[in-house]
Design an enzyme around this catalytic site. Structure first.
Site, mmCIF file in Angstrom:
data_model
loop_
_atom_site.group_PDB
_atom_site.id
_atom_site.type_symbol
_atom_site.label_atom_id
_atom_site.label_comp_id
_atom_site.label_asym_id
_atom_site.label_seq_id
_atom_site.Cartn_x
_atom_site.Cartn_y
_atom_site.Cartn_z
ATOM 1 N N GLY A 1 8.734 -15.016 -38.685
ATOM 2 C CA GLY A 1 9.584 -14.282 -37.530
ATOM 3 C C GLY A 1 9.314 -12.652 -37.479
ATOM 4 O O GLY A 1 10.034 -12.091 -37.470
ATOM 5 N N LYS A 2 7.925 -12.308 -37.771
ATOM 6 C CA LYS A 2 7.612 -10.948 -37.775
ATOM 7 C C LYS A 2 7.642 -10.470 -36.257
ATOM 8 O O LYS A 2 8.311 -9.224 -36.132
ATOM 9 C CB LYS A 2 6.029 -10.812 -38.049
ATOM 10 C CG LYS A 2 5.539 -11.149 -39.362
ATOM 11 C CD LYS A 2 4.439 -10.766 -39.887
ATOM 12 C CE LYS A 2 3.206 -11.528 -39.044
ATOM 13 N NZ LYS A 2 3.559 -12.922 -39.252
ATOM 14 N N THR A 3 7.310 -11.187 -35.239
ATOM 15 C CA THR A 3 7.771 -10.730 -33.699
ATOM 16 C C THR A 3 9.015 -10.355 -33.523
ATOM 17 O O THR A 3 9.502 -9.574 -33.002
ATOM 18 C CB THR A 3 7.129 -11.783 -33.013
ATOM 19 O OG1 THR A 3 5.683 -11.846 -33.076
ATOM 20 C CG2 THR A 3 7.136 -11.180 -31.358
ATOM 21 N N LYS B 1 0.524 -4.861 -31.243
ATOM 22 C CA LYS B 1 0.148 -5.948 -31.796
ATOM 23 C C LYS B 1 -1.386 -5.982 -31.923
ATOM 24 O O LYS B 1 -2.174 -6.443 -31.068
ATOM 25 C CB LYS B 1 0.482 -7.328 -31.161
ATOM 26 C CG LYS B 1 -0.044 -8.460 -31.866
ATOM 27 C CD LYS B 1 0.898 -9.188 -33.018
ATOM 28 C CE LYS B 1 0.481 -10.189 -33.619
ATOM 29 N NZ LYS B 1 1.427 -10.966 -34.420
ATOM 30 N N GLY C 1 1.790 -6.824 -37.730
ATOM 31 C CA GLY C 1 0.630 -7.573 -38.308
ATOM 32 C C GLY C 1 0.487 -8.914 -37.792
ATOM 33 O O GLY C 1 1.320 -9.468 -37.071
ATOM 34 N N ASN D 1 14.827 -14.105 -43.074
ATOM 35 C CA ASN D 1 14.918 -14.795 -41.918
ATOM 36 C C ASN D 1 14.963 -16.255 -42.426
ATOM 37 O O ASN D 1 13.970 -16.892 -43.147
ATOM 38 C CB ASN D 1 13.824 -14.497 -41.177
ATOM 39 C CG ASN D 1 13.777 -15.499 -39.835
ATOM 40 O OD1 ASN D 1 15.005 -15.753 -39.513
ATOM 41 N ND2 ASN D 1 12.512 -15.477 -39.111
#
Length: 226
Positions: free
Chosen positions: A16-18, A39, A118, A177
């Site tokens: 869930g980084k985005t 990105k 990242g 998350n």
């Protein structure tokens, strides 16, 4: 020194980084007029408006308040959804920290805050010698760690936090998350990380069968970022 951005990493890929990066952009836009997501390396593209682009990049652009050239917010776009250094080799494309850092510096001239997302985890290679951790070190921004709350997350989160600090960077906070709806003792695991991670919990994303709307994710930003 005034706050001008952060670097978002994760305990793994698919944590869930985005989503968290987009939520950070929305939260930061309430305090800063010009915010933009970056990105640096995206591996895995889809067609959109007649062009090949990363879905992650589209999400970050939708959450940004500044429109910038694609060469700046996503300087390296690779077709294959595999590790960046492998995707780059398959595409015959050179990737270097120096080039990514140059794009980041150009972005900083166009925005008040840059949120850099990242790929994968902390030490994902981008070529035969360098990793995205090297880019994070070169940028020097505080780091936000996204923890995919599932079996094994305690070890992954604690080791990643150790690596971030060993690289001389500040772990500014972390986000839990809930990526596994069947995980037992989820809250106990989050409480364990609260006690052991050397940074505050900025927010928790509950499990949802569909991707949540990043605008509705509540994050407690560090006071220095206001």
């Amino acid at each position: 020194m005034a706050f001008d951005g952060c670097f978002v990493t994760g305990t793994d890929t698919g944590v869930g980084k985005t989503l968290v990066s987009a939520a950070l952009l929305h939260a930061l836009s309430r305090q800063h007029r010009r915010v933009v997501g970056m990105k640096p390396v995206a591996a895995g593209l889809v067609t959109h408006a007649g062009q090949w682009v990363s879905e992650d990049v589209l999400t970050l652009r939708a959450a940004s308040t500044v429109a910038v050239p694609a060469a700046l917010d996503n300087p390296v776009a690779l077709p294959d959804a595999v590790a960046p250094h492998i995707a780059a080799r398959r595409a015959g494309q050179a990737v270097s920290v120096a080039d990514l850092l140059a794009a980041h510096r150009s972005l900083r001239a166009l925005a008040d805050v840059v949120v850099v997302e990242g790929a994968g985890g902390w030490r994902v290679p981008i070529n035969e010698r360098e990793t995205l951790a090297d880019l994070a070190r070169a940028i020097g921004a505080p780091v936000v760690l996204v923890v995919g709350v599932r079996l094994g997350c305690l070890n992954h989160a604690l080791l990643t936090a150790e690596a971030i600090r060993a690289d001389g960077l500040q772990l500014a906070g972390w986000v839990a998350n809930a990526v596994d709806p069947t995980m037992p003792c989820r809250e106990d695991n989050i409480d364990t990380l609260r006690q052991r991670l050397p940074a505050p919990l900025l927010g928790t994303v509950p499990w949802h069968p569909d991707t949540p709307d990043a605008r509705h994710i509540a994050l407690q930003l560090p006071s220095a970022w206001q």
